[in-house]
Scaffold this motif. Structure first.
Motif, PDB file in Angstrom:
ATOM      1  N   PHE A  77       0.834  -1.206   0.000  1.00 33.85           N
ATOM      2  CA  PHE A  77       0.000   0.000   0.000  1.00 33.85           C
ATOM      3  C   PHE A  77       0.867   1.253   0.000  1.00 33.85           C
ATOM      4  N   ALA A  78       1.917   1.264   0.829  1.00 34.99           N
ATOM      5  CA  ALA A  78       2.791   2.438   0.914  1.00 34.99           C
ATOM      6  C   ALA A  78       3.487   2.708  -0.414  1.00 34.99           C
ATOM      7  N   ALA A  79       3.992   1.653  -1.058  1.00 37.54           N
ATOM      8  CA  ALA A  79       4.679   1.825  -2.343  1.00 37.54           C
ATOM      9  C   ALA A  79       3.738   2.385  -3.400  1.00 37.54           C
ATOM     10  N   GLU A  80       2.505   1.881  -3.427  1.00 35.72           N
ATOM     11  CA  GLU A  80       1.543   2.359  -4.416  1.00 35.72           C
ATOM     12  C   GLU A  80       1.099   3.786  -4.119  1.00 35.72           C
ATOM     13  N   VAL A  81       0.949   4.135  -2.843  1.00 32.77           N
ATOM     14  CA  VAL A  81       0.559   5.504  -2.486  1.00 32.77           C
ATOM     15  C   VAL A  81       1.645   6.497  -2.871  1.00 32.77           C
ATOM     16  N   VAL A  82       2.893   6.149  -2.581  1.00 38.34           N
ATOM     17  CA  VAL A  82       4.001   7.043  -2.946  1.00 38.34           C
ATOM     18  C   VAL A  82       4.050   7.255  -4.456  1.00 38.34           C
ATOM     19  N   ALA A  83       3.926   6.172  -5.218  1.00 32.56           N
ATOM     20  CA  ALA A  83       3.942   6.295  -6.676  1.00 32.56           C
ATOM     21  C   ALA A  83       2.779   7.141  -7.168  1.00 32.56           C
ATOM     22  N   ALA A  84       1.595   6.945  -6.585  1.00 36.67           N
ATOM     23  CA  ALA A  84       0.419   7.711  -6.997  1.00 36.67           C
ATOM     24  C   ALA A  84       0.593   9.194  -6.684  1.00 36.67           C
ATOM     25  N   GLN A 105      -9.532  13.155 -13.072  1.00 38.57           N
ATOM     26  CA  GLN A 105      -8.977  12.201 -14.030  1.00 38.57           C
ATOM     27  C   GLN A 105      -7.505  11.924 -13.739  1.00 38.57           C
ATOM     28  N   ALA A 106      -6.776  12.962 -13.339  1.00 41.97           N
ATOM     29  CA  ALA A 106      -5.367  12.778 -12.988  1.00 41.97           C
ATOM     30  C   ALA A 106      -5.228  11.857 -11.778  1.00 41.97           C
ATOM     31  N   LEU A 107      -6.157  12.001 -10.810  1.00 44.94           N
ATOM     32  CA  LEU A 107      -6.135  11.134  -9.639  1.00 44.94           C
ATOM     33  C   LEU A 107      -6.377   9.685 -10.034  1.00 44.94           C
ATOM     34  N   TRP A 108      -7.359   9.434 -10.901  1.00 43.10           N
ATOM     35  CA  TRP A 108      -7.673   8.079 -11.336  1.00 43.10           C
ATOM     36  C   TRP A 108      -6.493   7.468 -12.099  1.00 43.10           C
ATOM     37  N   HIS A 109      -5.908   8.273 -13.001  1.00 45.51           N
ATOM     38  CA  HIS A 109      -4.762   7.773 -13.768  1.00 45.51           C
ATOM     39  C   HIS A 109      -3.569   7.499 -12.846  1.00 45.51           C
ATOM     40  N   GLY A 110      -3.339   8.389 -11.886  1.00 51.03           N
ATOM     41  CA  GLY A 110      -2.212   8.192 -10.979  1.00 51.03           C
ATOM     42  C   GLY A 110      -2.353   6.938 -10.141  1.00 51.03           C
ATOM     43  N   VAL A 111      -3.551   6.734  -9.582  1.00 56.63           N
ATOM     44  CA  VAL A 111      -3.799   5.540  -8.776  1.00 56.63           C
ATOM     45  C   VAL A 111      -3.705   4.288  -9.646  1.00 56.63           C
ATOM     46  N   TRP A 112      -4.297   4.354 -10.829  1.00 51.96           N
ATOM     47  CA  TRP A 112      -4.298   3.187 -11.726  1.00 51.96           C
ATOM     48  C   TRP A 112      -2.883   2.758 -12.086  1.00 51.96           C
ATOM     49  N   TYR A 113      -2.081   3.713 -12.567  1.00 47.86           N
ATOM     50  CA  TYR A 113      -0.743   3.345 -13.033  1.00 47.86           C
ATOM     51  C   TYR A 113       0.191   3.009 -11.874  1.00 47.86           C
TER      52      TYR A 113
END
Length: 447
Positions: free
Chosen positions: A136-143, A160-168
């Protein structure tokens, strides 16, 4: 006695792992078959099943365009399946990799101060919680790093930027490789920041939790790293340099890939080309246009895969380099295989050889089946078959063109590549037992 008890307790969970993944796939297929999940509202069970298998096995191969075929609700289901698949394989593989020894060597593998017996379920639960927290921490930092980049540099509105950031961020760390763009991440070749962030996230997820955690705690003391961490980390670096250099040299003047790009863009594309073939389906160039030399290099890297107990597939880096050291020892006439001043047990070497040969059989068998079902070029078929078995997700455009039998074959390969080799490796380790006698020895002719 304790080791025997632990092994007996663990054999049933090992057998249940494929059933657990199959249950998630069936639920995912049912959800993705619902009309609200896709824009045309038509129910296509095979498309839903293929996507569910690819997502749960964190592969990324698709038969439809994820960006245009699935609604946001359908994309949400795909994201959930990749998270479940990524967390499931990391936690189960990590626990089994530790517990097959009969005890949890936290002081060596997870850098915790004390050793706890495997029967301590509370410690096992803490390990699972730590895996979930790290993921979770790694994905949050990347997002958090990707969201503002998508907004300010690519002009996406904040939602949309939030959705793309979380997705990728999620798709990168889990190595799933599903994209919200029809060209995967080819449109980001002009943005090295996005490519580097996603590449590093892919690399972190594919290392494997034990290695990731040990590097985090002991990065200043490489002399204290375990053999597994050394094999995985240094192996990753060596294979990355080989793939990066090969991609850059082979594709430098290819007009169908990086030929028309500026030097900086070529380096960015080579960076992604050096990491993504290891386990993630993002492609920075059109792989249908790459040269034969690059095809061979990519197939080899997809077959090797990433780290054990991580989100990558393949036979794993540690397995590959154990086989390399076996060849070196045999060529030198040495009886023992040694790595970093440590002797590798014969049972471990046998497991590595067995897993590699099973993988070869799966890839060859899958290629033969698709060659019989289609008239596609052999290199294209071999590429997508290896991608499916290695749970990579890269494609030369073959997968969407396959008949139903071909798609079912790839589905089976994705399942075997994600669950089969892991289950086989764990079962082999758990079945290891010492005989109290030896049969007469005889040497057949070899070679």
């Amino acid at each position: 006695m304790a080791n025997a008890v632990v092994r007996q307790v663990l054999r049933r969970p090992v057998r249940l792992v494929p059933l657990a993944f199959l249950a998630v796939i069936l639920v995912g297929t049912a959800l993705l078959s619902l009309p609200p999940m896709h824009h045309d509202g038509q129910v296509r069970p095979l498309v839903a099943a293929f996507t569910a298998v690819s997502a749960t096995c964190i592969t990324g191969l698709t038969v439809v365009d994820t960006a245009t075929y699935w609604t946001p609700m359908g994309q949400g289901v795909i994201l959930l399946l990749t998270q479940m698949g990524g967390f499931g394989i990391m936690s189960i593989a990590t626990l089994l990799a530790i517990l097959v020894k009969g005890y949890i060597e936290l002081s060596d593998t997870l850098t915790v101060q004390t050793e706890t017996q495997a029967q301590d379920l509370g410690q096992a639960r803490r390990i699972v919680v730590r895996i979930a927290t790290s993921m979770f921490a790694a994905e949050v930092v990347a997002a958090l790093l990707l969201v503002p980049r998508f907004h300010y540099s690519h002009g996406l509105p904040w939602p949309q930027a939030l959705w793309h950031g979380v997705w990728y961020a999620c798709m990168s760390f889990t190595n799933a490789g599903f994209s919200l763009h029809s060209d995967s991440i080819m449109s980001f070749v002009l943005d090295p920041v996005v490519v580097v962030l996603m590449t590093f996230s892919v690399w972190a997820g594919s290392l494997g939790y034990p290695v990731f955690w040990e590097l985090l705690k002991k990065w200043r003391r490489p002399g204290q790293w375990t053999v597994h961490t050394r094999l995985t980390f240094y192996g990753f670096m060596a294979l990355f340099l080989v793939t990066f250099t090969a991609f850059l040299v082979f594709e430098w003047d290819n007009p169908d890939t990086v030929g028309p790009m500026a030097v900086g863009q070529k380096v960015t594309a080579a960076l992604a080309g050096g990491v993504m073939p290891r386990s993630c389906g993002f492609n920075i160039v059109d792989y249908a246009g790459i040269k034969d030399e690059t095809i061979i290099t990519t197939i080899v890297m997809m077959f090797i895969g990433g780290g054990s107990a991580g989100t990558s597939g393949g036979i794993k880096v540690s397995t590959f380099f154990l086989l390399f050291f076996l060849i070196v020892a045999t060529a030198r006439g040495e009886a023992d295989v040694t790595v970093a001043h440590r002797r590798i047990g014969d049972e471990t070497i046998r497991q590595a050889v067995t897993i590699a040969l099973i993988a070869v059989a799966c890839v060859v068998g899958g290629t033969m089946i698709l060659a019989l079902l289609t008239d596609l070029p052999l290199t294209h078929v071999l590429f997508d078959v290896t991608s499916a078995f290695g749970t990579v997700g890269l494609s030369m455009g073959v997968t969407p063109e396959l008949p139903a039998g071909g798609q079912l074959t790839l589905m089976l390969l994705m399942f075997l590549g994600r669950v089969g080799t892991f289950t086989a490796a764990s079962a082999l380790a758990l079945r290891t037992a010492a005989r109290h006698y030896h049969l007469p020895e005889e040497r057949p002719i070899v070679g």
